[in-house]
Design an enzyme around this catalytic site. Structure first.
Site, PDB file in Angstrom:
ATOM      1  N   GLU A 327       0.835  -1.188   0.000  1.00 55.02           N
ATOM      2  CA  GLU A 327       0.000   0.000   0.000  1.00 55.02           C
ATOM      3  C   GLU A 327       0.875   1.246   0.000  1.00 55.02           C
ATOM      4  OE1 GLU A 327      -4.159  -1.097   2.289  1.00 55.02           O
ATOM      5  OE2 GLU A 327      -2.582  -0.096   3.424  1.00 55.02           O
ATOM      6  N   CYS A 328       0.663   2.129  -0.949  1.00 54.64           N
ATOM      7  CA  CYS A 328       1.343   3.425  -1.030  1.00 54.64           C
ATOM      8  C   CYS A 328       2.861   3.244  -0.928  1.00 54.64           C
ATOM      9  CB  CYS A 328       0.807   4.366   0.043  1.00 54.64           C
ATOM     10  SG  CYS A 328       1.199   6.107  -0.274  1.00 54.64           S
TER      11      CYS A 328
END
Length: 436
Positions: A327-328
């Site tokens: 994530e990210c």
């Protein structure tokens, strides 16, 4: 249930976090059990809450979560003496389009749970106008009750008296006032406050803030203003499917952005979580069936991550047979390369073709609704996921097939689709909840 207050303000940067931490520690010092929550998507403030109270703080979000999920999360206040819920931005600030149970505004939480609002007002450059702002916020939405205000950054005793009198004329209680010189500042960086775990002095800062607030705020009056909410607690929790049975979770200063409610939901579903530190050159546990790389600040540690050959070798070997999701920041580390703010380009894991750069800062911020085009750990193609995006990186290349069609809160398609290659998947958005 425990009496509670929502700490809010007319805007960001007024002093909500400092007041929340100071009140939490001051009441804890009195022997009360204080439970904090954070309205909206935020990884950093809850860690400071935990440092102040000694209890885990979780996020509650009216755009991404339904009322049953929010009620389930706040049921943790059952053995608390006082609840303090810190708001985000201004009291009524949210997105234009309604989400699951609201727009993401702090006022949604105050109305939904029946907690009065303690408003932080900064009257700098104002006097009676500060009372007009407070009165406007009090009267803007019928279901939101204003308990009173704390003034922050008053210039002098005369200034304080002018504002107090104006507020008294509107019938709004003033619980206290802090001068500009009494303010306690917590260090900041580009995504918000520097994380609590990175500050050895955080205990002292919170203690000093508590001391000042105890001297200048009527703690007894604030406590009397707190209201107990009606109990609607339900056994229905968050609808979050674990990505696997045994989850290898990256966890250190570079990978720290994962919501407590996510881990609680995974464990409640029977999953096990085994952490490892890429910065310590560790790889995922060999017995895990999935690896999850959360966001954080990998751009501050890109050179070290690139040099940690043990981490890179073990995670690449893991990805040959089992799913890996990022994530990210975790997504960026899974990519081909990451360029830091100084312009240095560092080779990353190469599990995906993504190349991101912080050399040219561009803010990406907002709620996201993703419809998966292909499966990712825990979710099948077609699943709808609610989350948020917040980073300053620029996409240099994203050559792999898109993971999802991603829209902002208004339904506009965004370019940050995430991507997939073999069993590796990644997204720029942070998952909050599945869309029911």
């Amino acid at each position: 249930m425990a009496p509670g207050l929502v700490i809010s303000a007319p805007a960001s940067g007024i002093g909500k976090t400092t007041l929340t931490l100071a009140l939490a520690r001051a009441y804890r010092d009195r022997g009360l059990r204080v439970q904090c929550f954070k309205s909206g998507p935020d990884y950093i403030d809850p860690a400071f809450h935990a440092a102040a109270t000694g209890r885990a703080s979780v996020n509650i979000d009216s755009w991404a979560m339904d009322r049953a999920a929010i009620e389930h999360l706040v049921s943790r206040d059952a053995n608390a003496d006082l609840v303090l819920a810190e708001g985000s931005m201004g009291l009524f600030d949210g997105v234009a389009a309604r989400g699951v149970s609201g727009t993401g505004a702090t006022a949604d939480i105050a109305e939904m749970l029946g907690w009065p609002v303690l408003l932080v007002i900064d009257p700098s450059g104002q006097a009676q106008t500060a009372a007009a702002i407070a009165a406007g916020l009090r009267d803007f939405r019928a279901g939101v009750h204003l308990a009173g205000v704390v003034l922050n950054r008053v210039a002098s005793r005369r200034h304080e008296d002018l504002v107090r009198q104006a507020l008294a004329d509107t019938g709004i209680a003033v619980f206290g006032a802090l001068t500009r010189h009494a303010e306690i500042n917590v260090p900041k960086r580009h995504l918000g406050l520097v994380q609590a775990e990175e500050q050895a002095q955080i205990g002292g800062l919170i203690a000093e803030a508590a001391r000042l607030v105890s001297e200048h705020v009527d703690l007894d009056a604030v406590l009397r203003a707190a209201s107990a909410r009606s109990s609607h607690t339900t056994a229905i929790g968050l609808n979050l499917t674990p990505p696997g049975q045994r989850i290898a979770l990256a966890r250190d200063a570079a990978f720290s952005f994962i919501y407590p409610h996510m881990q609680e939901a995974w464990r409640a579903a029977g999953a096990e979580i085994v952490t490892f530190s890429p910065l310590a050159d560790e790889g995922p546990d060999a017995s895990a069936d999935v690896c999850w790389l959360p966001g954080g600040y990998p751009e501050l540690h890109a050179g070290r991550l690139a040099a940690n050959t043990g981490f890179r070798k073990r995670l690449r070997a893991f990805a040959e047979t089992r799913p890996v999701h990022g994530e990210c920041g975790g997504y960026m580390v899974m990519g081909a390369a990451l360029t830091c703010a100084g312009g240095a380009r560092h080779e990353m894991l190469g599990l995906l073709g993504l190349e991101a750069s912080f050399a040219e800062r561009r803010m990406h911020l907002g709620y996201r609704l993703a419809e998966l085009a292909v499966p990712m750990p825990g979710h099948q193609a077609g699943a709808r996921l609610r989350g948020h995006e917040f980073h300053y990186s620029t996409i240099i290349a994203q050559p792999d097939p898109p993971l999802a069609t991603v829209r902002d809160a208004m339904g506009t398609v965004v370019a940050e689709t995430g991507s997939r290659r073999a069993q590796a998947t990644g997204t720029f958005f942070h998952l909050i909840a599945e869309d029911r």
